[in-house]
Design a protein around this motif. Structure first.
Motif, PDB file in Angstrom:
ATOM      1  N   LYS A 154       0.957  -1.041   0.108  1.00 33.48           N
ATOM      2  CA  LYS A 154      -0.017   0.011  -0.012  1.00 33.48           C
ATOM      3  C   LYS A 154       0.706   1.227  -0.064  1.00 33.48           C
ATOM      4  CE  LYS A 154      -4.029  -2.221   2.355  1.00 33.48           C
ATOM      5  NZ  LYS A 154      -4.671  -2.005   3.477  1.00 33.48           N
ATOM      6  N   GLY A 155       2.085   1.115  -0.089  1.00 35.75           N
ATOM      7  CA  GLY A 155       2.960   2.258  -0.139  1.00 35.75           C
ATOM      8  C   GLY A 155       4.113   2.106   0.784  1.00 35.75           C
ATOM      9  N   ILE A 156       4.910   3.197   1.147  1.00 32.96           N
ATOM     10  CA  ILE A 156       5.983   3.184   2.166  1.00 32.96           C
ATOM     11  C   ILE A 156       5.658   3.624   3.556  1.00 32.96           C
ATOM     12  CG2 ILE A 156       8.292   4.278   2.418  1.00 32.96           C
ATOM     13  CD1 ILE A 156       8.500   4.636  -0.429  1.00 32.96           C
ATOM     14  N   GLN A 157       6.058   2.794   4.320  1.00 32.06           N
ATOM     15  CA  GLN A 157       5.998   3.015   5.882  1.00 32.06           C
ATOM     16  C   GLN A 157       7.251   3.132   6.583  1.00 32.06           C
ATOM     17  OE1 GLN A 157       3.395   0.012   7.506  1.00 32.06           O
ATOM     18  NE2 GLN A 157       1.821   0.183   6.310  1.00 32.06           N
ATOM     19  N   LEU A 158       7.238   4.046   7.812  1.00 34.00           N
ATOM     20  CA  LEU A 158       8.440   4.149   8.516  1.00 34.00           C
ATOM     21  C   LEU A 158       8.346   3.152   9.776  1.00 34.00           C
ATOM     22  CD1 LEU A 158       8.581   7.974   8.155  1.00 34.00           C
ATOM     23  CD2 LEU A 158       9.804   6.368   6.902  1.00 34.00           C
ATOM     24  N   LEU A 159       9.353   2.552  10.017  1.00 33.52           N
ATOM     25  CA  LEU A 159       9.552   1.692  11.232  1.00 33.52           C
ATOM     26  C   LEU A 159      10.464   2.324  12.080  1.00 33.52           C
ATOM     27  CD1 LEU A 159       8.838  -0.616  13.054  1.00 33.52           C
ATOM     28  CD2 LEU A 159      10.646  -1.950  11.527  1.00 33.52           C
ATOM     29  N   ASN A 160      10.150   3.138  13.216  1.00 36.69           N
ATOM     30  CA  ASN A 160      11.011   3.559  14.299  1.00 36.69           C
ATOM     31  C   ASN A 160      11.811   2.615  14.873  1.00 36.69           C
ATOM     32  OD1 ASN A 160      10.400   6.185  13.727  1.00 36.69           O
ATOM     33  ND2 ASN A 160       8.624   6.068  15.019  1.00 36.69           N
ATOM     34  N   ASP A 163      10.759   1.220  18.281  1.00 33.71           N
ATOM     35  CA  ASP A 163       9.502   0.392  18.427  1.00 33.71           C
ATOM     36  C   ASP A 163      10.103  -1.186  18.043  1.00 33.71           C
ATOM     37  OD1 ASP A 163       7.966   2.396  19.076  1.00 33.71           O
ATOM     38  OD2 ASP A 163       7.647   2.994  17.101  1.00 33.71           O
ATOM     39  N   ILE A 164      11.094  -1.399  17.533  1.00 36.05           N
ATOM     40  CA  ILE A 164      11.569  -2.694  17.247  1.00 36.05           C
ATOM     41  C   ILE A 164      11.932  -3.706  18.395  1.00 36.05           C
ATOM     42  CG2 ILE A 164      13.226  -3.989  15.973  1.00 36.05           C
ATOM     43  CD1 ILE A 164      13.558  -2.009  14.044  1.00 36.05           C
ATOM     44  N   THR A 165      11.273  -4.703  18.687  1.00 32.93           N
ATOM     45  CA  THR A 165      11.590  -5.554  19.834  1.00 32.93           C
ATOM     46  C   THR A 165      12.583  -6.637  19.296  1.00 32.93           C
ATOM     47  OG1 THR A 165       9.847  -7.146  19.315  1.00 32.93           O
ATOM     48  CG2 THR A 165       9.165  -5.065  20.460  1.00 32.93           C
ATOM     49  N   HIS A 166      12.364  -7.092  18.132  1.00 31.86           N
ATOM     50  CA  HIS A 166      13.312  -8.291  17.694  1.00 31.86           C
ATOM     51  C   HIS A 166      13.355  -8.244  16.176  1.00 31.86           C
ATOM     52  CE1 HIS A 166      13.001 -13.040  16.779  1.00 31.86           C
ATOM     53  NE2 HIS A 166      14.120 -12.484  17.380  1.00 31.86           N
ATOM     54  N   ILE A 167      14.802  -8.903  15.933  1.00 34.16           N
ATOM     55  CA  ILE A 167      15.012  -8.830  14.620  1.00 34.16           C
ATOM     56  C   ILE A 167      15.475 -10.325  14.147  1.00 34.16           C
ATOM     57  CG2 ILE A 167      16.141  -7.767  12.364  1.00 34.16           C
ATOM     58  CD1 ILE A 167      16.489  -5.340  14.143  1.00 34.16           C
ATOM     59  N   GLU A 168      14.772 -11.067  12.955  1.00 33.57           N
ATOM     60  CA  GLU A 168      15.398 -12.246  12.872  1.00 33.57           C
ATOM     61  C   GLU A 168      15.726 -12.426  11.329  1.00 33.57           C
ATOM     62  OE1 GLU A 168      10.808 -14.575  12.224  1.00 33.57           O
ATOM     63  OE2 GLU A 168      11.835 -14.286  14.190  1.00 33.57           O
ATOM     64  N   ALA A 169      16.733 -13.171  11.033  1.00 34.31           N
ATOM     65  CA  ALA A 169      17.257 -13.302   9.625  1.00 34.31           C
ATOM     66  C   ALA A 169      16.236 -14.291   8.872  1.00 34.31           C
ATOM     67  CB  ALA A 169      18.705 -13.719   9.571  1.00 34.31           C
ATOM     68  N   ILE A 177      10.073  -7.246  14.181  1.00 29.02           N
ATOM     69  CA  ILE A 177       8.682  -7.271  14.975  1.00 29.02           C
ATOM     70  C   ILE A 177       8.578  -6.246  15.783  1.00 29.02           C
ATOM     71  CG2 ILE A 177       7.480  -8.787  16.379  1.00 29.02           C
ATOM     72  CD1 ILE A 177       8.982 -11.223  15.479  1.00 29.02           C
ATOM     73  N   ASP A 178       7.653  -5.512  15.713  1.00 30.21           N
ATOM     74  CA  ASP A 178       7.612  -4.064  16.533  1.00 30.21           C
ATOM     75  C   ASP A 178       6.668  -4.653  17.822  1.00 30.21           C
ATOM     76  OD1 ASP A 178       4.712  -4.240  15.972  1.00 30.21           O
ATOM     77  OD2 ASP A 178       4.836  -2.807  14.346  1.00 30.21           O
ATOM     78  N   SER A 179       6.615  -3.466  18.602  1.00 31.70           N
ATOM     79  CA  SER A 179       6.073  -3.781  20.063  1.00 31.70           C
ATOM     80  C   SER A 179       4.393  -4.198  20.018  1.00 31.70           C
ATOM     81  CB  SER A 179       6.067  -2.658  20.892  1.00 31.70           C
ATOM     82  OG  SER A 179       5.457  -1.508  20.225  1.00 31.70           O
ATOM     83  N   ALA A 180       3.944  -4.132  18.680  1.00 32.28           N
ATOM     84  CA  ALA A 180       2.465  -4.534  18.585  1.00 32.28           C
ATOM     85  C   ALA A 180       2.407  -5.894  17.933  1.00 32.28           C
ATOM     86  CB  ALA A 180       1.811  -3.561  17.756  1.00 32.28           C
ATOM     87  N   HIS A 184       7.693  -6.758   9.965  1.00 26.53           N
ATOM     88  CA  HIS A 184       8.209  -5.839   8.697  1.00 26.53           C
ATOM     89  C   HIS A 184       9.494  -6.384   8.105  1.00 26.53           C
ATOM     90  CE1 HIS A 184       5.624  -2.643  10.712  1.00 26.53           C
ATOM     91  NE2 HIS A 184       5.987  -3.350  11.634  1.00 26.53           N
ATOM     92  N   THR A 185       9.262  -6.218   6.737  1.00 28.09           N
ATOM     93  CA  THR A 185      10.643  -6.880   6.025  1.00 28.09           C
ATOM     94  C   THR A 185      11.303  -5.795   5.667  1.00 28.09           C
ATOM     95  OG1 THR A 185       9.123  -8.462   4.892  1.00 28.09           O
ATOM     96  CG2 THR A 185      11.088  -8.082   3.847  1.00 28.09           C
ATOM     97  N   ILE A 186      12.755  -6.083   6.186  1.00 33.59           N
ATOM     98  CA  ILE A 186      14.027  -5.142   5.782  1.00 33.59           C
ATOM     99  C   ILE A 186      14.678  -6.015   4.808  1.00 33.59           C
ATOM    100  CG2 ILE A 186      15.827  -3.754   6.884  1.00 33.59           C
ATOM    101  CD1 ILE A 186      14.451  -3.738   9.316  1.00 33.59           C
ATOM    102  N   SER A 187      15.257  -5.071   3.723  1.00 35.11           N
ATOM    103  CA  SER A 187      15.811  -5.731   2.664  1.00 35.11           C
ATOM    104  C   SER A 187      17.374  -5.700   2.984  1.00 35.11           C
ATOM    105  CB  SER A 187      15.454  -5.214   1.262  1.00 35.11           C
ATOM    106  OG  SER A 187      13.973  -5.578   1.037  1.00 35.11           O
ATOM    107  N   GLN A 188      17.797  -6.136   3.977  1.00 35.81           N
ATOM    108  CA  GLN A 188      19.115  -6.167   4.616  1.00 35.81           C
ATOM    109  C   GLN A 188      19.452  -7.291   5.265  1.00 35.81           C
ATOM    110  OE1 GLN A 188      20.353  -2.060   6.249  1.00 35.81           O
ATOM    111  NE2 GLN A 188      18.984  -1.208   5.571  1.00 35.81           N
TER     112      GLN A 188
END
Length: 254
Positions: A154-160, A163-169, A177-180, A184-188
């Motif tokens: 639906k477009g571009i969103q900003l992820l602060n 607010d990130i609790t956990h990141i997994e490869a 994964i945010d606090s809610a 969210h997919t990060i291309s890195q």
């Protein structure tokens, strides 16, 4: 009682003296210096009950002054720097208030000084503590990632980042994964992301996962010297690897 105020900004100095006089309900004798040079001259000639000190002075940082002159009295730092800088201030003789500070913040710091003074329970500001403070300041001045740009259907969103609790490869990309509990997919790659994050807040617990200390809700022992973490927003419990557990424990106690 006489104190030393190290503050380069005139309005901040005036605010400190007002709070000081109000707290003690009398005009408190003090000296004022706006630079390391002025402060060094005063400290070598006079004795003080305690010091109110900003970190940034006209000609450098106050840590350099305390590195040159032996300090055996309590110090209350009045600074605009982030709170995590003061992790090194758990020693007895130091307190701090963050700008813009209130009268209540100021009073609390003075009360800490009074408590330590009555107990005789404060130590010298030694070279090890000064070194920690300088290192922490250098880390704070490093610019870390504040947000990620996430491309969605639906477009571009900003992820602060806060607010990130956990990141997994996940293959060639990562899932944040945010606090809610939203994903969210990060291309890195995970390593690339980790290098952009504040190491005081984020820890790479194994080869494929990063956690944010602000969202760790529980830690339990697991087999083979591993730890299971309960992290807000995560259905599965992330686990430290046996090789990272010891360093993770140290990181938790910063």
């Amino acid at each position: 009682m006489k104190i030393l105020i190290l503050e380069d900004e005139i309005p901040a100095y005036q605010k400190l003296t007002t709070y000081l006089n109000n707290f003690f309900e009398d005009e408190v004798a003090h000296d004022w210096a706006r630079s390391i040079l002025e402060g060094k001259k005063l400290l070598t000639k006079h004795s003080y009950s305690f010091i109110l000190s900003d970190i940034q002075l006209l000609d450098g940082i106050s840590f350099d002054l305390f590195d040159d002159v032996s300090i055996d009295i309590p110090i209350i730092f009045c600074s605009a720097h982030d709170e995590y800088l003061f992790k090194a201030f758990n020693s007895n003789g130091i307190a701090y208030i963050l700008k813009p500070y209130s009268k209540a913040d100021f009073n609390k710091a003075i009360e800490k000084y009074q408590s330590l003074f009555k107990k005789g329970d404060y130590g010298n500001l030694n070279t090890n503590i000064i070194s920690e403070l300088k290192t922490a300041l250098k880390e704070e001045n490093t610019v870390y990632k504040k947000r990620f740009v996430i491309k969605k259907s639906k477009g571009i969103q900003l992820l602060n980042v806060i607010d990130i609790t956990h990141i997994e490869a996940s293959g060639d990309f990562c899932i944040a994964i945010d606090s809610a509990g939203k994903r969210h997919t990060i291309s890195q790659s995970l390593s690339s992301i980790f290098q952009q994050l504040n190491p005081v807040k984020f820890f790479k617990i194994n080869r494929s996962e990063i956690v944010n200390i602000d969202f760790i809700q529980n830690i339990e022992s697991h087999f083979k010297n591993r730890l299971l973490l309960t992290v807000k927003g995560c259905k599965e419990k992330p686990m430290t690897s046996s090789s990272t557990t010891a360093e993770f424990r140290k990181w938790l106690e910063q």
